[in-house]
Scaffold this motif. Structure first.
Motif, PDB file in Angstrom:
ATOM      1  N   LEU A 158      38.487  39.591  48.431  1.00 20.63           N
ATOM      2  CA  LEU A 158      38.531  38.238  47.859  1.00 20.63           C
ATOM      3  C   LEU A 158      38.039  38.185  46.411  1.00 20.63           C
ATOM      4  CD1 LEU A 158      37.353  36.134  50.954  1.00 20.63           C
ATOM      5  CD2 LEU A 158      39.686  36.708  50.230  1.00 20.63           C
ATOM      6  N   PRO A 159      36.845  38.709  46.103  1.00 19.25           N
ATOM      7  CA  PRO A 159      36.433  38.678  44.690  1.00 19.25           C
ATOM      8  C   PRO A 159      37.304  39.554  43.797  1.00 19.25           C
ATOM      9  CG  PRO A 159      34.838  39.912  46.011  1.00 19.25           C
ATOM     10  CD  PRO A 159      35.760  39.229  46.968  1.00 19.25           C
ATOM     11  N   LEU A 160      37.897  40.613  44.361  1.00 15.40           N
ATOM     12  CA  LEU A 160      38.794  41.456  43.571  1.00 15.40           C
ATOM     13  C   LEU A 160      40.071  40.699  43.218  1.00 15.40           C
ATOM     14  CD1 LEU A 160      38.450  44.888  45.436  1.00 15.40           C
ATOM     15  CD2 LEU A 160      37.356  44.174  43.305  1.00 15.40           C
ATOM     16  N   ILE A 161      40.571  39.931  44.185  1.00 13.01           N
ATOM     17  CA  ILE A 161      41.752  39.096  43.916  1.00 13.01           C
ATOM     18  C   ILE A 161      41.433  38.065  42.838  1.00 13.01           C
ATOM     19  CG2 ILE A 161      43.311  37.376  44.908  1.00 13.01           C
ATOM     20  CD1 ILE A 161      43.014  38.902  47.584  1.00 13.01           C
ATOM     21  N   LEU A 162      40.255  37.446  42.937  1.00 10.70           N
ATOM     22  CA  LEU A 162      39.838  36.466  41.922  1.00 10.70           C
ATOM     23  C   LEU A 162      39.778  37.098  40.540  1.00 10.70           C
ATOM     24  CD1 LEU A 162      36.923  34.621  43.783  1.00 10.70           C
ATOM     25  CD2 LEU A 162      39.161  33.659  43.202  1.00 10.70           C
ATOM     26  N   GLU A 163      39.282  38.313  40.486  1.00  9.98           N
ATOM     27  CA  GLU A 163      39.061  38.976  39.200  1.00  9.98           C
ATOM     28  C   GLU A 163      40.350  39.509  38.590  1.00  9.98           C
ATOM     29  OE1 GLU A 163      36.991  40.430  35.918  1.00  9.98           O
ATOM     30  OE2 GLU A 163      36.252  39.157  37.540  1.00  9.98           O
ATOM     31  N   PHE A 164      41.205  40.116  39.412  1.00 11.13           N
ATOM     32  CA  PHE A 164      42.332  40.863  38.851  1.00 11.13           C
ATOM     33  C   PHE A 164      43.697  40.203  39.034  1.00 11.13           C
ATOM     34  CE2 PHE A 164      39.094  44.166  39.741  1.00 11.13           C
ATOM     35  CZ  PHE A 164      38.958  44.669  38.451  1.00 11.13           C
ATOM     36  N   GLN A 165      43.871  39.367  40.069  1.00  8.98           N
ATOM     37  CA  GLN A 165      45.181  38.745  40.271  1.00  8.98           C
ATOM     38  C   GLN A 165      45.361  37.547  39.340  1.00  8.98           C
ATOM     39  OE1 GLN A 165      45.823  41.652  42.539  1.00  8.98           O
ATOM     40  NE2 GLN A 165      47.438  40.183  42.764  1.00  8.98           N
ATOM     41  N   ASN A 166      44.283  36.787  39.137  1.00  8.93           N
ATOM     42  CA  ASN A 166      44.278  35.659  38.191  1.00  8.93           C
ATOM     43  C   ASN A 166      45.418  34.678  38.455  1.00  8.93           C
ATOM     44  OD1 ASN A 166      43.164  34.202  36.087  1.00  8.93           O
ATOM     45  ND2 ASN A 166      44.440  35.199  34.531  1.00  8.93           N
ATOM     46  N   ASN A 167      45.504  34.228  39.709  1.00  5.71           N
ATOM     47  CA  ASN A 167      46.505  33.240  40.103  1.00  5.71           C
ATOM     48  C   ASN A 167      45.780  31.952  40.465  1.00  5.71           C
ATOM     49  OD1 ASN A 167      48.131  31.771  42.331  1.00  5.71           O
ATOM     50  ND2 ASN A 167      49.643  33.195  41.491  1.00  5.71           N
ATOM     51  N   ASP A 168      46.110  30.872  39.784  1.00  2.00           N
ATOM     52  CA  ASP A 168      45.370  29.619  39.976  1.00  2.00           C
ATOM     53  C   ASP A 168      45.440  29.114  41.410  1.00  2.00           C
ATOM     54  OD1 ASP A 168      44.636  29.602  37.335  1.00  2.00           O
ATOM     55  OD2 ASP A 168      46.275  28.292  36.687  1.00  2.00           O
ATOM     56  N   LEU A 169      46.612  29.230  42.038  1.00  2.00           N
ATOM     57  CA  LEU A 169      46.762  28.758  43.415  1.00  2.00           C
ATOM     58  C   LEU A 169      45.905  29.574  44.370  1.00  2.00           C
ATOM     59  CD1 LEU A 169      48.065  26.995  45.581  1.00  2.00           C
ATOM     60  CD2 LEU A 169      49.991  28.633  45.627  1.00  2.00           C
ATOM     61  N   ILE A 170      45.984  30.898  44.236  1.00  2.00           N
ATOM     62  CA  ILE A 170      45.200  31.780  45.107  1.00  2.00           C
ATOM     63  C   ILE A 170      43.709  31.578  44.863  1.00  2.00           C
ATOM     64  CG2 ILE A 170      44.657  34.184  45.652  1.00  2.00           C
ATOM     65  CD1 ILE A 170      47.538  34.901  45.034  1.00  2.00           C
ATOM     66  N   ASN A 171      43.329  31.422  43.596  1.00  2.00           N
ATOM     67  CA  ASN A 171      41.919  31.205  43.266  1.00  2.00           C
ATOM     68  C   ASN A 171      41.384  29.924  43.898  1.00  2.00           C
ATOM     69  OD1 ASN A 171      42.201  33.479  41.742  1.00  2.00           O
ATOM     70  ND2 ASN A 171      41.936  32.484  39.760  1.00  2.00           N
ATOM     71  N   SER A 172      42.203  28.876  43.856  1.00  2.00           N
ATOM     72  CA  SER A 172      41.762  27.594  44.428  1.00  2.00           C
ATOM     73  C   SER A 172      41.602  27.686  45.942  1.00  2.00           C
ATOM     74  CB  SER A 172      42.758  26.487  44.066  1.00  2.00           C
ATOM     75  OG  SER A 172      44.027  26.721  44.666  1.00  2.00           O
ATOM     76  N   ILE A 173      42.418  28.533  46.574  1.00  2.00           N
ATOM     77  CA  ILE A 173      42.301  28.717  48.030  1.00  2.00           C
ATOM     78  C   ILE A 173      41.027  29.488  48.358  1.00  2.00           C
ATOM     79  CG2 ILE A 173      43.311  29.850  50.051  1.00  2.00           C
ATOM     80  CD1 ILE A 173      46.073  29.281  48.830  1.00  2.00           C
ATOM     81  N   ILE A 174      40.824  30.601  47.659  1.00  2.00           N
ATOM     82  CA  ILE A 174      39.664  31.451  47.945  1.00  2.00           C
ATOM     83  C   ILE A 174      38.357  30.714  47.686  1.00  2.00           C
ATOM     84  CG2 ILE A 174      38.415  33.536  47.203  1.00  2.00           C
ATOM     85  CD1 ILE A 174      41.110  34.869  46.735  1.00  2.00           C
ATOM     86  N   LEU A 175      38.322  29.892  46.670  1.00  2.00           N
ATOM     87  CA  LEU A 175      37.099  29.169  46.324  1.00  2.00           C
ATOM     88  C   LEU A 175      37.033  27.783  46.959  1.00  2.00           C
ATOM     89  CD1 LEU A 175      36.616  30.209  42.591  1.00  2.00           C
ATOM     90  CD2 LEU A 175      35.396  31.037  44.620  1.00  2.00           C
ATOM     91  N   ASN A 176      37.798  27.592  48.023  1.00  2.00           N
ATOM     92  CA  ASN A 176      37.715  26.367  48.807  1.00  2.00           C
ATOM     93  C   ASN A 176      36.735  26.587  49.948  1.00  2.00           C
ATOM     94  OD1 ASN A 176      38.568  24.638  51.245  1.00  2.00           O
ATOM     95  ND2 ASN A 176      39.668  23.667  49.566  1.00  2.00           N
ATOM     96  N   LYS A 177      35.718  25.755  50.055  1.00  3.09           N
ATOM     97  CA  LYS A 177      34.665  25.982  51.036  1.00  3.09           C
ATOM     98  C   LYS A 177      35.196  25.962  52.467  1.00  3.09           C
ATOM     99  CE  LYS A 177      33.090  21.143  51.205  1.00  3.09           C
ATOM    100  NZ  LYS A 177      31.921  20.239  50.983  1.00  3.09           N
ATOM    101  N   TRP A 178      36.227  25.141  52.729  1.00  5.21           N
ATOM    102  CA  TRP A 178      36.771  25.069  54.085  1.00  5.21           C
ATOM    103  C   TRP A 178      37.528  26.342  54.434  1.00  5.21           C
ATOM    104  CZ3 TRP A 178      34.382  21.837  56.885  1.00  5.21           C
ATOM    105  CH2 TRP A 178      33.913  20.635  56.353  1.00  5.21           C
ATOM    106  N   PHE A 179      38.219  26.904  53.446  1.00  2.80           N
ATOM    107  CA  PHE A 179      38.877  28.190  53.668  1.00  2.80           C
ATOM    108  C   PHE A 179      37.853  29.261  54.017  1.00  2.80           C
ATOM    109  CE2 PHE A 179      39.827  32.346  51.767  1.00  2.80           C
ATOM    110  CZ  PHE A 179      40.946  32.708  52.509  1.00  2.80           C
ATOM    111  N   LEU A 180      36.758  29.298  53.270  1.00  2.00           N
ATOM    112  CA  LEU A 180      35.725  30.311  53.496  1.00  2.00           C
ATOM    113  C   LEU A 180      35.034  30.115  54.843  1.00  2.00           C
ATOM    114  CD1 LEU A 180      34.227  30.401  49.894  1.00  2.00           C
ATOM    115  CD2 LEU A 180      35.554  32.208  51.006  1.00  2.00           C
TER     116      LEU A 180
END
Length: 249
Positions: A158-180
């Motif tokens: 998850l943090p690797l995707i945030l760091e290297f994929q840099n996709n706003d949609l994916i980032n918003s999903i990963i950093l959504n508290k309900w998703f986590l």
């Protein structure tokens, strides 16, 4: 001391060392370095058992040591990472020194945000799974529930995707508290489920008897080449689906 018998245990200790270093980096929000040392620890975790079998020095000590090392590398670190991601998702640290009441609870000038602590349930579920594994003599050619290293790869991706994929949609999903929160619940469940998942242990190189393993490896490589770190969650899902299909046949 039997040097030959100590070699696999030394490799296991390298797993524990890698996990301990990963803990330090994760606590300090250095997720990339934490992920690197978790991957390194999982590499050692794979080879300690392989060496023990090749050298014919398998022992109860090695089994217990292996689980203790996995508890740190594949149990504690993922829990801390989700803890930290929940802090980011809620835009609030778990413990903050303040002068006035503002959040969930306060003891002598400190405010506690309880939400991030949910991530540590992964650590508890990992400990329970490892204890059950040590007592279960059936899990030789397969696993019951997701192995802790596979779960650690899922969480650390998850943090690797945030760091290297840099996709706003994916980032918003990963950093959504309900998703986590949902991910944490699913992680705890699949770690301790009774679903049989195939092990990547080859008794021979025949395609017929190892078809599911070869298919999994080939598809995993393709996904990694195409999607990079975003492929890791899909690979874990693929692993579970192929195992379910393999159980039917």
């Amino acid at each position: 001391m039997n040097i030959k018998a100590f070699i696999p245990n030394f490799i296991t200790l390298l797993n524990l060392f890698s996990g301990s270093v990963a803990v330090i980096f994760a606590v300090n929000n250095h997720f990339i370095f934490a992920a690197f040392f978790v991957f390194l620890g999982i590499f050692f975790d794979f080879f300690d058992g392989l060496l023990a079998r090749k050298l014919n020095v398998q022992s109860d000590l090695g089994l217990q040591l292996d689980s203790l090392a996995d508890m740190v590398t594949s149990g504690l670190v993922p829990g801390i990472v989700v803890f930290k991601l929940l802090e980011l998702a809620s835009n609030s640290k778990a413990v903050t020194s303040i002068d006035e009441w503002s959040e969930t609870m306060q003891w002598t000038g400190y405010t506690f945000n309880l939400l991030p602590f949910i991530g540590l349930f992964i650590t508890l579920a990992s400990a329970y799974r490892l204890a059950r594994f040590n007592l279960d003599e059936e899990q030789q050619s397969y696993f019951k529930g997701l192995p802790t290293p596979a779960n650690a790869l899922l969480i650390l991706s998850l943090p690797l995707i945030l760091e290297f994929q840099n996709n706003d949609l994916i980032n918003s999903i990963i950093l959504n508290k309900w998703f986590l929160i949902v991910l944490t619940i699913l992680s705890c469940y699949i770690l301790n489920s009774s679903v049989k998942l195939f092990a990547l242990k080859f008794k021979n190189w025949s395609f017929k008897s190892n078809a599911v393993r070869y298919i999994f490896i080939i598809l995993s490589i393709v996904l990694l080449v195409v999607l990079h770190f975003a492929a890791i969650p899909l690979i874990i899902i693929l692993y579970i689906l192929l195992s379910l299909f393999n159980n039917i046949n």
